[in-house]
Design a protein around this motif. Structure first.
Motif, short mmCIF file in Angstrom:
data_model
loop_
_atom_site.label_atom_id
_atom_site.label_comp_id
_atom_site.label_asym_id
_atom_site.label_seq_id
_atom_site.Cartn_x
_atom_site.Cartn_y
_atom_site.Cartn_z
N ALA A 152 0.81 -1.23 0.00
CA ALA A 152 0.00 0.00 0.00
C ALA A 152 0.84 1.27 0.00
N LEU A 153 2.01 1.23 0.60
CA LEU A 153 2.78 2.47 0.75
C LEU A 153 3.27 3.06 -0.57
N PRO A 154 3.64 2.26 -1.58
CA PRO A 154 4.03 2.89 -2.85
C PRO A 154 2.92 3.75 -3.45
N LEU A 155 1.68 3.39 -3.23
CA LEU A 155 0.57 4.21 -3.72
C LEU A 155 0.37 5.43 -2.82
N ALA A 197 9.28 3.27 13.01
CA ALA A 197 10.15 3.01 11.86
C ALA A 197 9.59 3.63 10.58
N LEU A 198 8.30 3.45 10.35
CA LEU A 198 7.69 4.02 9.14
C LEU A 198 7.71 5.54 9.18
N GLY A 199 7.59 6.11 10.38
CA GLY A 199 7.70 7.56 10.50
C GLY A 199 9.03 8.07 9.98
N GLU A 200 10.10 7.31 10.28
CA GLU A 200 11.43 7.69 9.79
C GLU A 200 11.50 7.57 8.27
N THR A 208 3.07 10.77 7.09
CA THR A 208 3.14 10.61 8.55
C THR A 208 2.70 9.21 8.93
N ALA A 209 3.38 8.63 9.93
CA ALA A 209 2.97 7.35 10.50
C ALA A 209 2.81 7.50 12.01
N VAL A 210 1.72 6.97 12.54
CA VAL A 210 1.49 6.98 13.98
C VAL A 210 0.94 5.63 14.39
N CYS A 211 0.98 5.36 15.69
CA CYS A 211 0.30 4.20 16.25
C CYS A 211 -0.84 4.71 17.11
N LEU A 212 -2.01 4.10 16.99
CA LEU A 212 -3.20 4.55 17.71
C LEU A 212 -3.81 3.38 18.46
N THR A 213 -4.19 3.63 19.71
CA THR A 213 -4.86 2.61 20.50
C THR A 213 -6.14 3.15 21.11
N PRO A 214 -7.19 2.34 21.13
CA PRO A 214 -8.33 2.68 21.98
C PRO A 214 -7.98 2.37 23.42
N GLY A 215 -8.88 2.71 24.33
CA GLY A 215 -8.73 2.28 25.71
C GLY A 215 -9.41 0.94 25.89
N TRP A 216 -10.18 0.79 26.95
CA TRP A 216 -10.93 -0.44 27.18
C TRP A 216 -12.13 -0.41 26.24
N ARG A 268 3.22 16.56 13.23
CA ARG A 268 3.84 16.76 14.55
C ARG A 268 3.77 15.49 15.40
N TRP A 269 2.88 14.55 15.01
CA TRP A 269 2.75 13.29 15.74
C TRP A 269 3.59 12.18 15.12
N ASN A 270 4.37 12.48 14.09
CA ASN A 270 5.03 11.42 13.33
C ASN A 270 5.86 10.49 14.23
N GLY A 271 5.61 9.19 14.08
CA GLY A 271 6.34 8.18 14.83
C GLY A 271 5.85 7.95 16.24
N ARG A 272 4.82 8.68 16.65
CA ARG A 272 4.37 8.63 18.04
C ARG A 272 3.32 7.55 18.26
N SER A 273 3.19 7.15 19.51
CA SER A 273 2.15 6.24 19.97
C SER A 273 1.09 7.07 20.67
#
Length: 315
Positions: A152-155, A197-200, A208-216, A268-273
């Protein structure tokens, strides 16, 4: 939903792929993107003709696409269901090829692929855990994400401003300890590192690449199986576990995704969790009940600290 300056958040004209959109967080993220006006390709293994190893036939990618259409009726958002096993490189390559032919672009990639809970032996040490099941957990939680990004990333990098969202369970901080058992820990820590790593690697392309989590998360399984409640009476589940009071609907993380996807300063969130609760403080969105549960802070400061359940100040 409004942004910080009071104008509607819009993703009109954007093309998104939500990989793993059959249920739970993936479904909600697809729907909220559609509500904001995006064209959303929704993928997964459970269709109206075939059920994946998760074994929940009531949630399908066709059902998700229909919910996206309904949510996007006023904004032009649309859902397109494409059955895809993200561990099959050929299927993922064909999926991305279809997006390229039909839309010519990809603006948002959400890697929400999972389906490994059934294989986790929660109370086993690493050497006691069934090896085949453990390796399947890693395949579902790690390999599937890498395979999808590979194609997907090449596109996505053809246009500046692309966003990659790795989805996991927990933040960099909450996953700094051990999230037992062994295979689950690896599977849920990996997307955090993938985003870093993808953020780099994506920064030079203006993406931009980030990691996102819900809570419970009050997923379909959590509601109807784990707590035997519905979204309408979910608070009754607190009788089984009082800390369930901090739980959040899948819509909350869906709104977190839209806030990121429509933020012109998302780099500004690049690479962040990031977490849904943390982003709610930044962007001002709420859950469906008007609250903003900060689950990971609550889990650390109340639940894991052995304090009585009390969400005051946490939602």
């Amino acid at each position: 939903m409004d942004n910080a300056v009071g104008t509607p958040r819009t993703a009109a004209g954007t093309v998104a792929l939500v990989a793993g959109a059959t249920r739970g967080a993936g479904r909600a993220m697809a729907v909220e993107l559609g509500r904001a006006g995006a064209t959303v390709y929704v993928t997964g293994r459970t269709t109206r003709e075939s059920v994946s190893e998760v074994g929940r036939e009531t949630e399908t990618i066709e059902g998700t696409a229909e919910l996206v259409d309904a949510a996007g009726a006023a904004t032009g958002g649309a859902g397109i269901a494409v059955p895809t096993d993200h561990l099959d490189p050929g299927q993922v390559r064909d999926l991305v090829g279809r997006i390229e032919r039909e839309r010519g672009r990809l603006d948002i990639l959400v890697n929400d692929i999972w389906g490994g809970d059934n294989h986790v032996e929660w109370d086993r040490k690493m050497w006691e855990h069934d090896l085949d099941k453990g390796l399947r957990v890693l395949r579902l939680g790690i390999d599937s994400h890498a395979i999808t990004s590979k194609y997907a990333l090449p596109l996505l990098i053809r246009g500046k401003g692309g966003l990659v969202v790795e989805v996991t369970d927990g933040t960099d901080e909450s996953n700094s300890g051990y999230r037992r058992p062994f295979y689950y820990d690896l599977a849920k820590a990996a997307p955090i590192r993938m985003a870093r790593a993808l953020g780099e690697e994506l920064a030079e392309y203006g993406c931009t690449a980030v990691c996102l989590t819900p809570g419970w998360l009050r997923s379909e399984y959590m509601l109807d199986t784990a707590f035997e409640v519905s979204e309408e009476n979910w608070r009754d589940g607190c009788a089984k576990d009082p800390h369930f009071a901090i739980s959040e609907s899948p819509v909350f993380v869906g709104r977190a995704l839209v806030a990121l996807a429509t933020d012109p300063r998302v780099a500004r969130w690049n690479g962040r969790s990031l977490s849904s609760g943390g982003l709610a403080k930044e962007y001002g969105f709420t859950d469906v009940d008007g609250s903003a549960p900060d689950a990971w802070r609550y889990i650390a400061e109340v639940q894991q600290a052995g304090r009585p359940a009390d969400v005051t100040g946490y939602r």
